[in-house]
Design a protein around this motif. Structure first.
Motif, PDB file in Angstrom:
ATOM      1  N   ASP A 172       0.841  -1.207  -0.044  1.00  0.00           N
ATOM      2  CA  ASP A 172      -0.271  -0.058  -0.138  1.00  0.00           C
ATOM      3  C   ASP A 172       0.844   1.299  -0.051  1.00  0.00           C
ATOM      4  OD1 ASP A 172      -2.377  -1.057  -0.038  1.00  0.00           O
ATOM      5  OD2 ASP A 172      -2.810  -1.356   1.909  1.00  0.00           O
ATOM      6  N   LYS A 173       1.768   1.047   0.617  1.00  0.00           N
ATOM      7  CA  LYS A 173       2.854   2.284   0.740  1.00  0.00           C
ATOM      8  C   LYS A 173       4.216   1.803   0.934  1.00  0.00           C
ATOM      9  CE  LYS A 173       3.758   4.320   4.581  1.00  0.00           C
ATOM     10  NZ  LYS A 173       3.610   5.223   5.912  1.00  0.00           N
ATOM     11  N   HIS A 174       5.366   2.541   0.303  1.00  0.00           N
ATOM     12  CA  HIS A 174       6.717   2.124   0.613  1.00  0.00           C
ATOM     13  C   HIS A 174       7.207   2.472   1.921  1.00  0.00           C
ATOM     14  CE1 HIS A 174      11.139   2.364   0.422  1.00  0.00           C
ATOM     15  NE2 HIS A 174      11.059   1.417  -0.280  1.00  0.00           N
ATOM     16  N   PRO A 175       7.454   1.472   2.745  1.00  0.00           N
ATOM     17  CA  PRO A 175       7.558   1.558   4.198  1.00  0.00           C
ATOM     18  C   PRO A 175       8.977   1.952   4.811  1.00  0.00           C
ATOM     19  CG  PRO A 175       7.514  -0.808   3.773  1.00  0.00           C
ATOM     20  CD  PRO A 175       7.466  -0.108   2.533  1.00  0.00           C
ATOM     21  N   LEU A 176       9.943   1.824   3.813  1.00  0.00           N
ATOM     22  CA  LEU A 176      11.584   2.231   4.126  1.00  0.00           C
ATOM     23  C   LEU A 176      11.805   3.454   3.844  1.00  0.00           C
ATOM     24  CD1 LEU A 176      12.949  -1.255   2.821  1.00  0.00           C
ATOM     25  CD2 LEU A 176      12.020  -0.538   5.226  1.00  0.00           C
ATOM     26  N   SER A 177      12.868   4.075   4.678  1.00  0.00           N
ATOM     27  CA  SER A 177      13.358   5.264   4.302  1.00  0.00           C
ATOM     28  C   SER A 177      14.272   5.614   2.940  1.00  0.00           C
ATOM     29  CB  SER A 177      14.242   5.856   5.323  1.00  0.00           C
ATOM     30  OG  SER A 177      13.762   5.806   6.836  1.00  0.00           O
ATOM     31  N   ASP A 178      14.783   4.274   2.483  1.00  0.00           N
ATOM     32  CA  ASP A 178      15.163   4.424   1.193  1.00  0.00           C
ATOM     33  C   ASP A 178      14.593   3.701   0.180  1.00  0.00           C
ATOM     34  OD1 ASP A 178      17.219   3.098  -0.978  1.00  0.00           O
ATOM     35  OD2 ASP A 178      18.733   4.310   0.124  1.00  0.00           O
ATOM     36  N   SER A 179      14.273   4.212  -0.938  1.00  0.00           N
ATOM     37  CA  SER A 179      13.561   3.580  -2.058  1.00  0.00           C
ATOM     38  C   SER A 179      14.187   2.753  -3.088  1.00  0.00           C
ATOM     39  CB  SER A 179      12.983   4.655  -2.855  1.00  0.00           C
ATOM     40  OG  SER A 179      13.855   5.313  -3.491  1.00  0.00           O
ATOM     41  N   SER A 180      15.439   2.236  -2.747  1.00  0.00           N
ATOM     42  CA  SER A 180      16.316   1.619  -3.783  1.00  0.00           C
ATOM     43  C   SER A 180      15.678  -0.048  -3.960  1.00  0.00           C
ATOM     44  CB  SER A 180      17.490   1.428  -3.227  1.00  0.00           C
ATOM     45  OG  SER A 180      17.798   0.805  -2.112  1.00  0.00           O
ATOM     46  N   LEU A 181      14.926  -0.571  -2.911  1.00  0.00           N
ATOM     47  CA  LEU A 181      14.474  -1.812  -3.171  1.00  0.00           C
ATOM     48  C   LEU A 181      13.035  -1.931  -3.779  1.00  0.00           C
ATOM     49  CD1 LEU A 181      15.585  -3.844   0.074  1.00  0.00           C
ATOM     50  CD2 LEU A 181      16.537  -3.727  -2.228  1.00  0.00           C
ATOM     51  N   TRP A 182      12.559  -0.638  -3.919  1.00  0.00           N
ATOM     52  CA  TRP A 182      11.153  -0.479  -4.333  1.00  0.00           C
ATOM     53  C   TRP A 182      10.846  -0.672  -6.016  1.00  0.00           C
ATOM     54  CZ3 TRP A 182       6.726  -0.608  -2.203  1.00  0.00           C
ATOM     55  CH2 TRP A 182       5.369  -0.093  -2.826  1.00  0.00           C
ATOM     56  N   ASP A 183      10.224  -1.779  -6.440  1.00  0.00           N
ATOM     57  CA  ASP A 183      10.260  -2.024  -7.847  1.00  0.00           C
ATOM     58  C   ASP A 183      11.485  -2.251  -8.744  1.00  0.00           C
ATOM     59  OD1 ASP A 183       8.697  -2.400 -10.180  1.00  0.00           O
ATOM     60  OD2 ASP A 183       8.764  -0.271 -10.572  1.00  0.00           O
ATOM     61  N   LYS A 184      12.020  -3.315  -7.590  1.00  0.00           N
ATOM     62  CA  LYS A 184      13.388  -3.870  -8.061  1.00  0.00           C
ATOM     63  C   LYS A 184      13.285  -5.054  -8.845  1.00  0.00           C
ATOM     64  CE  LYS A 184      17.957  -3.224  -7.733  1.00  0.00           C
ATOM     65  NZ  LYS A 184      18.633  -2.063  -8.321  1.00  0.00           N
ATOM     66  N   PRO A 185      13.725  -5.145 -10.234  1.00  0.00           N
ATOM     67  CA  PRO A 185      13.589  -6.377 -10.957  1.00  0.00           C
ATOM     68  C   PRO A 185      14.322  -7.456 -10.503  1.00  0.00           C
ATOM     69  CG  PRO A 185      13.895  -4.357 -12.443  1.00  0.00           C
ATOM     70  CD  PRO A 185      14.149  -3.837 -10.907  1.00  0.00           C
ATOM     71  N   ASN A 186      15.447  -7.046 -10.291  1.00  0.00           N
ATOM     72  CA  ASN A 186      16.355  -8.317  -9.770  1.00  0.00           C
ATOM     73  C   ASN A 186      17.324  -7.875  -8.866  1.00  0.00           C
ATOM     74  OD1 ASN A 186      16.198  -8.686 -13.241  1.00  0.00           O
ATOM     75  ND2 ASN A 186      15.669 -10.506 -11.987  1.00  0.00           N
ATOM     76  N   PRO A 187      16.991  -8.025  -7.491  1.00  0.00           N
ATOM     77  CA  PRO A 187      17.662  -7.559  -6.499  1.00  0.00           C
ATOM     78  C   PRO A 187      18.747  -8.503  -6.305  1.00  0.00           C
ATOM     79  CG  PRO A 187      15.452  -8.432  -5.503  1.00  0.00           C
ATOM     80  CD  PRO A 187      15.407  -8.392  -7.178  1.00  0.00           C
ATOM     81  N   ARG A 188      19.799  -8.258  -5.819  1.00  0.00           N
ATOM     82  CA  ARG A 188      20.967  -8.845  -5.528  1.00  0.00           C
ATOM     83  C   ARG A 188      21.472  -9.307  -4.180  1.00  0.00           C
ATOM     84  NH1 ARG A 188      27.352  -7.569  -6.661  1.00  0.00           N
ATOM     85  NH2 ARG A 188      27.932  -9.699  -6.912  1.00  0.00           N
ATOM     86  N   PHE A 189      21.422 -10.456  -3.708  1.00  0.00           N
ATOM     87  CA  PHE A 189      21.852 -10.701  -2.317  1.00  0.00           C
ATOM     88  C   PHE A 189      23.060 -11.242  -2.180  1.00  0.00           C
ATOM     89  CE2 PHE A 189      22.141 -13.742   1.072  1.00  0.00           C
ATOM     90  CZ  PHE A 189      21.422 -12.949   2.245  1.00  0.00           C
ATOM     91  N   ILE A 190      23.755 -10.777  -1.096  1.00  0.00           N
ATOM     92  CA  ILE A 190      25.236 -11.559  -0.868  1.00  0.00           C
ATOM     93  C   ILE A 190      25.340 -11.847   0.649  1.00  0.00           C
ATOM     94  CG2 ILE A 190      27.605 -11.234  -0.911  1.00  0.00           C
ATOM     95  CD1 ILE A 190      27.091  -9.138  -2.974  1.00  0.00           C
ATOM     96  N   SER A 191      25.600 -13.090   1.083  1.00  0.00           N
ATOM     97  CA  SER A 191      25.391 -13.439   2.314  1.00  0.00           C
ATOM     98  C   SER A 191      26.797 -12.903   2.988  1.00  0.00           C
ATOM     99  CB  SER A 191      25.549 -15.008   2.393  1.00  0.00           C
ATOM    100  OG  SER A 191      26.974 -15.468   2.122  1.00  0.00           O
ATOM    101  N   GLU A 192      26.441 -13.042   4.280  1.00  0.00           N
ATOM    102  CA  GLU A 192      27.716 -12.470   5.043  1.00  0.00           C
ATOM    103  C   GLU A 192      28.957 -13.266   4.945  1.00  0.00           C
ATOM    104  OE1 GLU A 192      26.773 -12.648   9.218  1.00  0.00           O
ATOM    105  OE2 GLU A 192      25.170 -10.849   9.300  1.00  0.00           O
ATOM    106  N   LYS A 193      28.888 -14.473   4.548  1.00  0.00           N
ATOM    107  CA  LYS A 193      29.980 -15.549   4.617  1.00  0.00           C
ATOM    108  C   LYS A 193      30.663 -15.368   2.948  1.00  0.00           C
ATOM    109  CE  LYS A 193      28.008 -19.303   7.258  1.00  0.00           C
ATOM    110  NZ  LYS A 193      27.289 -20.524   7.347  1.00  0.00           N
ATOM    111  N   SER A 194      29.430 -14.960   2.099  1.00  0.00           N
ATOM    112  CA  SER A 194      30.310 -14.665   0.686  1.00  0.00           C
ATOM    113  C   SER A 194      31.102 -13.455   0.869  1.00  0.00           C
ATOM    114  CB  SER A 194      29.107 -14.857  -0.321  1.00  0.00           C
ATOM    115  OG  SER A 194      28.463 -15.942  -0.410  1.00  0.00           O
TER     116      SER A 194
END
Length: 220
Positions: A172-194
């Motif tokens: 319903d609304k973007h709840p975070l202060s940063d909009s970089s994850l909003w409508d993100k086609p292919n977000p990248r994840f990197i684990s702490e170990k990686s």
């Protein structure tokens, strides 16, 4: 709202969609002994357990850090317990489902009103509102640093639905202060170990370029 999780969609199907949307290639199985963790008092939603097995603790787009479960009485800065304490201190005393401040001395002895599972680089806290006995029914509660005097936003979805809702711009609304994850086609994840492995090899994990800080000690 289109619905971050389709009403009739089984939880495992929603998680399967997350695996397609956000590659676990740079994830790591945390190999959590869930019986040992939950025997101390905390319980966790099923999709969080799946997340820890496929992705592990780590960063999404160098913006949102997904926290690992407390495997000991770990109250260090940035741990799940310390961020849970911070969240409970910020939760309004008059709000439903809360017992007010949650002394960290209780640690895992009893379930707090909120459990923090992620933090952002913008200072936001992403939690479960743990009023229900069934963890799979816990909605997400976000404390947004830039969200005005109320700060808190309740998102009627669990962890997977919340993440898909961000990536698909379906909340319903973007709840975070940063909009970089909003409508993100292919977000990248990197684990702490990686990330640790890549930095040990002198590679900046987020650019793929040589890490300019490689080999520099900040202990002096």
């Amino acid at each position: 709202m289109n619905g971050a999780v389709r009403p009739t969609e089984p939880a495992q199907d929603a998680f399967a969609r997350l695996l397609v949307r956000m590659s676990p290639e740079l994830g790591d199985d945390e190999e959590v002994d869930w019986r040992a963790v939950e025997a101390k008092g905390f319980r966790f939603p099923g999709d969080y357990k799946h997340f820890m097995a496929h992705y592990g603790a780590g960063m999404i787009e160098d913006t949102l850090a997904v926290l690992g479960p407390p495997v000991a009485d770990d109250v260090e800065y940035g741990s799940m317990l310390s961020e849970t304490r911070n969240a409970c201190a910020l939760w309004p005393p008059e709000a439903p489902g809360t017992a007010g401040d949650w002394p960290v001395e209780r640690q895992l002895a009893e379930r707090p009103p909120l459990i923090a599972w992620a933090v952002t680089t913008g200072g936001d806290l992403v939690c479960w509102l743990s009023k229900e006995d069934d963890p799979d029914r816990w909605p997400v509660a976000v404390w947004g640093r830039q969200e005005g005097p109320e700060h808190w936003t309740i998102v009627p979805h669990g962890m997977t639905g919340f993440l898909l809702g961000l990536f698909n711009a379906e909340l319903d609304k973007h709840p975070l202060s940063d909009s970089s994850l909003w409508d993100k086609p292919n977000p990248r994840f990197i684990s702490e170990k990686s990330e640790d492995r890549m930095r040990a090899e002198g590679i900046d994990p987020w650019t793929g370029e040589p890490d300019p800080l490689a080999g520099i000690s900040f202990d002096d």
